[in-house]
Motif scaffolding. Structure first.
Motif, PDB file in Angstrom:
ATOM      1  N   GLU A 161     -30.513  29.984  30.214  1.00  0.00           N
ATOM      2  CA  GLU A 161     -31.274  30.600  31.300  1.00  0.00           C
ATOM      3  C   GLU A 161     -32.777  30.644  30.962  1.00  0.00           C
ATOM      4  OE1 GLU A 161     -30.653  34.649  33.915  1.00  0.00           O
ATOM      5  OE2 GLU A 161     -30.419  34.818  31.762  1.00  0.00           O
ATOM      6  N   VAL A 162     -33.616  30.554  31.997  1.00  0.00           N
ATOM      7  CA  VAL A 162     -35.042  30.839  31.805  1.00  0.00           C
ATOM      8  C   VAL A 162     -35.256  32.242  32.350  1.00  0.00           C
ATOM      9  CG1 VAL A 162     -37.424  30.178  32.283  1.00  0.00           C
ATOM     10  CG2 VAL A 162     -35.666  28.419  32.127  1.00  0.00           C
ATOM     11  N   PHE A 163     -35.610  33.134  31.463  1.00  0.00           N
ATOM     12  CA  PHE A 163     -35.740  34.541  31.823  1.00  0.00           C
ATOM     13  C   PHE A 163     -37.215  34.945  31.711  1.00  0.00           C
ATOM     14  CE2 PHE A 163     -35.600  39.100  30.924  1.00  0.00           C
ATOM     15  CZ  PHE A 163     -34.635  39.555  31.812  1.00  0.00           C
ATOM     16  N   GLY A 164     -37.746  35.465  32.779  1.00  0.00           N
ATOM     17  CA  GLY A 164     -39.162  35.834  32.777  1.00  0.00           C
ATOM     18  C   GLY A 164     -39.370  37.291  32.433  1.00  0.00           C
ATOM     19  N   LEU A 165     -40.411  37.523  31.680  1.00  0.00           N
ATOM     20  CA  LEU A 165     -40.812  38.896  31.372  1.00  0.00           C
ATOM     21  C   LEU A 165     -42.189  39.064  32.018  1.00  0.00           C
ATOM     22  CD1 LEU A 165     -39.489  41.108  29.683  1.00  0.00           C
ATOM     23  CD2 LEU A 165     -40.734  40.277  27.712  1.00  0.00           C
ATOM     24  N   LEU A 166     -42.220  39.796  33.125  1.00  0.00           N
ATOM     25  CA  LEU A 166     -43.469  39.927  33.875  1.00  0.00           C
ATOM     26  C   LEU A 166     -44.036  41.330  33.719  1.00  0.00           C
ATOM     27  CD1 LEU A 166     -42.423  38.437  37.349  1.00  0.00           C
ATOM     28  CD2 LEU A 166     -43.046  37.249  35.284  1.00  0.00           C
ATOM     29  N   ILE A 184     -41.458  22.947  30.522  1.00  0.00           N
ATOM     30  CA  ILE A 184     -40.517  24.075  30.402  1.00  0.00           C
ATOM     31  C   ILE A 184     -39.303  23.821  31.301  1.00  0.00           C
ATOM     32  CG2 ILE A 184     -40.216  26.566  30.800  1.00  0.00           C
ATOM     33  CD1 ILE A 184     -43.243  26.832  30.142  1.00  0.00           C
ATOM     34  N   GLU A 185     -39.575  23.300  32.476  1.00  0.00           N
ATOM     35  CA  GLU A 185     -38.481  22.963  33.394  1.00  0.00           C
ATOM     36  C   GLU A 185     -37.539  21.949  32.744  1.00  0.00           C
ATOM     37  OE1 GLU A 185     -40.473  21.955  36.991  1.00  0.00           O
ATOM     38  OE2 GLU A 185     -39.128  23.167  38.219  1.00  0.00           O
ATOM     39  N   GLY A 186     -38.142  20.956  32.102  1.00  0.00           N
ATOM     40  CA  GLY A 186     -37.354  19.915  31.430  1.00  0.00           C
ATOM     41  C   GLY A 186     -36.533  20.486  30.280  1.00  0.00           C
ATOM     42  N   LEU A 187     -37.166  21.363  29.493  1.00  0.00           N
ATOM     43  CA  LEU A 187     -36.465  21.949  28.352  1.00  0.00           C
ATOM     44  C   LEU A 187     -35.260  22.760  28.813  1.00  0.00           C
ATOM     45  CD1 LEU A 187     -39.494  23.220  26.223  1.00  0.00           C
ATOM     46  CD2 LEU A 187     -37.924  21.388  25.614  1.00  0.00           C
ATOM     47  N   SER A 188     -35.407  23.364  29.965  1.00  0.00           N
ATOM     48  CA  SER A 188     -34.317  24.180  30.481  1.00  0.00           C
ATOM     49  C   SER A 188     -33.260  23.315  31.171  1.00  0.00           C
ATOM     50  CB  SER A 188     -34.883  25.205  31.458  1.00  0.00           C
ATOM     51  OG  SER A 188     -33.858  25.758  32.219  1.00  0.00           O
ATOM     52  N   ALA A 189     -33.690  22.465  32.094  1.00  0.00           N
ATOM     53  CA  ALA A 189     -32.732  21.695  32.895  1.00  0.00           C
ATOM     54  C   ALA A 189     -32.037  20.609  32.083  1.00  0.00           C
ATOM     55  CB  ALA A 189     -33.458  21.085  34.092  1.00  0.00           C
ATOM     56  N   ILE A 199     -34.653  30.177  27.426  1.00  0.00           N
ATOM     57  CA  ILE A 199     -36.097  30.403  27.314  1.00  0.00           C
ATOM     58  C   ILE A 199     -36.456  31.799  27.809  1.00  0.00           C
ATOM     59  CG2 ILE A 199     -38.392  29.609  28.051  1.00  0.00           C
ATOM     60  CD1 ILE A 199     -37.148  26.795  28.365  1.00  0.00           C
ATOM     61  N   LEU A 200     -37.179  32.505  26.971  1.00  0.00           N
ATOM     62  CA  LEU A 200     -37.755  33.783  27.399  1.00  0.00           C
ATOM     63  C   LEU A 200     -39.234  33.506  27.652  1.00  0.00           C
ATOM     64  CD1 LEU A 200     -37.895  36.824  27.852  1.00  0.00           C
ATOM     65  CD2 LEU A 200     -38.023  37.146  25.405  1.00  0.00           C
ATOM     66  N   LEU A 201     -39.613  33.615  28.898  1.00  0.00           N
ATOM     67  CA  LEU A 201     -40.982  33.276  29.293  1.00  0.00           C
ATOM     68  C   LEU A 201     -41.740  34.553  29.615  1.00  0.00           C
ATOM     69  CD1 LEU A 201     -43.018  31.035  30.209  1.00  0.00           C
ATOM     70  CD2 LEU A 201     -42.017  31.233  32.462  1.00  0.00           C
TER      71      LEU A 201
END
Lengths: 319, 274
Positions: free
Chosen positions: A37-42, A185-190, A196-198
C-alpha cells in the motif's frame, strides 16, 4: 474515523508517542499500513510527520507505545528494521564531497550488499534508471536539487527494501522533477509492490499516489481513510457545474425553478452555471430539461466534488 | 561487532577527509611545528650554542630526578652534551603526546558534529550499522591519520636531533632509542585513543564542530600536567613510568569505548541537529 481490517500489515503503530521535554510531538498515534500500500501521512508543518517516520525507522525511540515494521518490533529489532527499510530523509543527506557513485557505494555496502560485483551492477542499474549515469563521477555538491533528490531516492532503494519511508519527496522541486518523482513512486508501488509511507504536505501528491492517508495535526491522528472518504467528511450541499454554449437570464430563471435547486450562480466564464442542489440524482435531469426548454445548449454537466484540500483544511481547522 | 562495517565508515570518512584541506592542513602543520621548528629554534639551538659554565637553569631539577640508568648515561658527558641529551630525550618526550591529540582533535570533533552540520547524519544513522560499529569507525578515522602524523613527526624530530647530535656527540646518533620507540608506538596510541574516544562522545552530544573542538581542548590538560611534571622533575619518562602509563591508558581506553557506546543514543544525536 474510517477503519478497515488489514489483510497483512507491513507497518503497525500502537499508541506511538514522542515527547521532547514538555512538547508532545506525536501523541498516541495508532495506524497500520498494508503490504503493497502507499499510505500518506498528511499534516501541516510541525504536525509530527517526520518524528513519526523517525520512530518507525528506529532513528529515535518512542516515549510511549510500540510499532512493528515488516513484523519486527522497532524497539527490540532495530537493526533488522533498518535492514528492510529504505528511507528518504527530509533533506537528501548526501555526502557532498563524495561522488555520486561513492555515495551509492557506501550506502549499498552499509545496507548489506557486500559483494562488490553485485553492488556495482545494482548501482549502475539505478543510476541508469534515474538518468544519473553520466554524472556518476561528479561530486554531489555539483548536482542540482532535483538530481540530489533523485540520488537520495536511488540510495533509499539501493538494497531493494520491501518498505519505503519517503519524507517530503517532491518538496522544493520544479514541476517536471516533481512529476518524475511521483511517477517513480507510482512505479515502485504498482510494479514492484513495495509498501510506501509517504509523508507530505502536498495534497496533490497524496491524492495522486496514496491508497489511504492519515491526517495528523499537533501530533494526533485526525482521520484515516481514502481520498474519497476524506472528501465525504465535508458536510456541504452537492454542487453541479453546467457548461452552456450561451447564457441568458431566462435560462438562469428556468434552472431556479427546478424543485431540488437551492441556489444558482454564474461562474466567471459567464457560460458556466454552478447549481446548488438538495439531491444530485433527482435534480440533474430536471436541470438539463429546463435549460433546453429555455433555449439553452448544454455542453456538459458534472457534479463538483469537494477537493481534498477543502477536506484537509476543514479537518485540520476543526482540531 | 562487524569490523568490516566499522572499516566502511572509516573508508567513507577518510575519502571525505582527503578532499577537505581545511581539516587536513592544520593536522599536518601543527605537528611539523612541534617536531621540527620548535625543537630547532627554541631548545636545541640553545643547547648547541651552549656557553660553557652556564647554569642548566630549570633543567637541573630534571637532571637530578632522572632514573639511575639515565644518570649513568649522563656520566662522562660534558655539560653541553648533558643538556642536549636531557632536552632532546627527556624534555620533549611528553610534548610528543600532545601531537596525536592535536592531530586527532579536528577529525574527532568533526566526527558526528560535522555530520550534523552538513545534515548527513540522519541517513547514516538510518543504516543497519550498529552503535559500536559506528563509534569504532569514527575512532579509526581519527586514530589512523593522527598516528601517521605522530610517527612522521617522530621521524622528523629524530632527524633534527640526530643532525645536531652528530656534531655535539662526535658522530653519535641519539634517536631512535628504546624509550622513544615505546613512547611513540605504545603510549602515544593509547593516549590518542583516550582523547579521540572522549572527543567523539562530545561530538555526538553537541550541535556543531566548533563547540566540540572548544570542549575537547580540555582534554589536553592531563597531558600538559605530564609536560609540566617532566619540566619540574616530578615525573620522568623512564621505562617504568612509560610502561605504567601505557597500562593505565589501555584501561582508560577500554572504559571510554564502553561508556561511549553506552552513551551513544541516536535520539540524542538527532535532537542536536543544527
Amino acid at each position: 474515523m474510517v477503519r478497515k481490517v488489514s489483510i497483512v500489515s507491513a507497518v503497525q503503530a500502537a499508541g506511538l508517542t514522542k515527547r521532547f521535554g514538555s512538547l508532545t510531538a506525536v501523541d498516541h498515534l495508532s495506524f497500520e499500513i498494508r503490504e503493497g500500500e502507499v499510505f500518506g501521512l498528511l499534516g501541516p508543518n510541525g504536525a509530527g510527520k517526520t518524528t513519526t517516520i523517525r520512530m518507525l525507522a528506529c532513528l529515535i525511540s518512542p516515549s510511549e507505545g510500540s510499532a512493528s515494521v515488516g513484523g519486527y518490533d522497532t524497539s527490540k529489532d532495530s537493526l533488522k528494521v533498518r535492514e528492510i527499510v529504505g528511507i528518504l530523509t527530509e533533506n537528501p543527506s548526501l555526502y557532498e564531497k563524495l561522488t555520486v557513485y561513492e555515495n551509492m557505494d557506501f550506502f549499498a555496502e552499509a545496507y548489506g550488499l557486500s559483494d562488490a560485483q553485485e553492488r556495482s551492477s545494482r548501482i549502475r542499474e539505478l543510476l541508469e534508471f534515474f538518468r544519473l549515469r553520466d554524472r556518476k563521477n561528479e561530486k554531489v555538491a555539483k548536482l542540482s536539487k532535483g538530481m540530489k533528490q533523485k540520488l537520495a531516492i536511488a540510495r533509499a532503494i539501493v538494497h531493494n527494501p520491501p518498505i519505503l519511508f519517503l519524507d517530503e519527496p517532491t518538496t522544493g522541486l520544479d514541476p517536471e522533477s516533481a512529476k518524475g518523482i511521483r511517477d517513480l513512486i507510482e512505479g515502485l508501488s504498482a510494479q514492484e509492490k513495495r509498501t510506501i509511507l509517504l509523508c507530505t504536505h502536498r495534497l496533490e501528491d497524496a491524492e495522486k499516489l496514496c491508497n489511504r492517508m492519515m491526517i495528523v495535526n499537533k501530533g494526533k491522528s485526525v482521520i484515516v481513510g481514502t481520498a474519497e472518504q476524506l472528501r465525504s467528511t465535508i458536510d456541504s450541499a452537492p454542487l453541479l457545474r453546467v457548461v452552456l454554449k450561451g447564457m441568458n437570464q431566462r435560462i438562469i430563471e428556468a434552472v431556479r425553478g427546478v424543485r431540488h435547486v437551492r441556489d444558482v450562480n454564474v461562474e466567471n466564464s459567464a457560460s458556466n452555471l454552478i447549481v446548488t442542489v438538495d439531491d444530485l440524482a433527482a435534480a440533474t435531469p430536471e436541470v438539463v430539461r429546463n435549460v433546453v426548454q429555455a433555449g439553452g445548449e448544454v455542453l456538459s454537466v458534472n457534479p463538483i466534488q469537494p477537493s481534498l484540500e477543502e477536506a484537509y483544511l476543514k479537518l485540520v481547522k476543526a482540531e | 561487532m562487524r569490523i568490516q562495517k566499522a572499516m566502511l565508515v572509516f573508508r567513507k570518512d577518510w575519502r571525505e577527509l582527503r578532499r577537505n584541506w581545511q581539516v587536513t592542513l592544520p593536522i599536518f602543520i601543527m605537528p611539523f611545528m612541534f617536531s621540527a621548528l620548535l625543537p630547532s629554534l627554541v631548545v636545541l639551538i640553545r643547547a648547541v650554542a651552549f656557553v660553557p659554565g652556564a647554569p642548566l637553569g630549570g633543567l637541573a631539577t630534571v637532571v637530578k630526578n632522572l632514573p639511575s640508568q639515565a644518570q649513568n648515561e649522563l656520566a662522562g658527558l660534558t655539560d653541553q652534551q648533558a643538556l642536549f641529551y636531557v632536552v632532546s630525550i627527556y624534555f620533549f618526550a611528553p610534548i610528543f603526546l600532545i601531537i596525536p591529540l592535536m592531530a586527532s582533535s579536528v577529525i574527532a570533533s568533526d566526527s558526528f558534529a560535522g555530520e550534523k552540520e552538513r545534515r548527513t547524519i540522519e541517513a547514516l544513522l538510518a543504516t543497519p550499522i550498529s552503535d559500536s560499529e559506528l563509534f569504532l569507525g569514527k575512532i579509526l578515522v581519527s586514530f589512523i591519520p593522527s598516528m601517521i602524523v605522530t610517527v612522521a613527526s617522530f621521524l622528523i624530530y629524530s632527524t633534527v636531533v640526530d643532525v645536531f647530535s652528530r656534531t655535539i656527540f662526535n658522530g653519535r646518533l641519539l634517536l631512535p632509542n628504546v624509550i622513544w620507540i615505546i613512547l611513540i608506538f605504545g603510549l602515544a596510541p593509547t593516549v590518542a585513543l583516550a582523547g579521540i574516544g572522549l572527543t567523539i562522545i562530545i561530538s555526538a552530544r553537541v550541535k556543531g564542530f566548533r563547540e566540540a573542538q572548544q570542549i575537547s581542548v580540555i582534554l589536553l590538560i592531563p597531558i600538559l600536567i605530564l609536560v609540566f611534571g617532566q619540566v619540574s622533575g616530578a615525573i620522568i619518562f623512564g621505562p617504568e613510568v612509560v610502561a605504567a602509563l601505557i597500562g593505565a591508558f589501555v584501561g582508560v581506553d577500554l572504559l571510554i569505548f564502553r561508556i561511549g557506546v553506552r552513551l551513544f543514543r541516536r535520539d540524542e544525536v538527532l535532537s542536536k541537529l543544527a
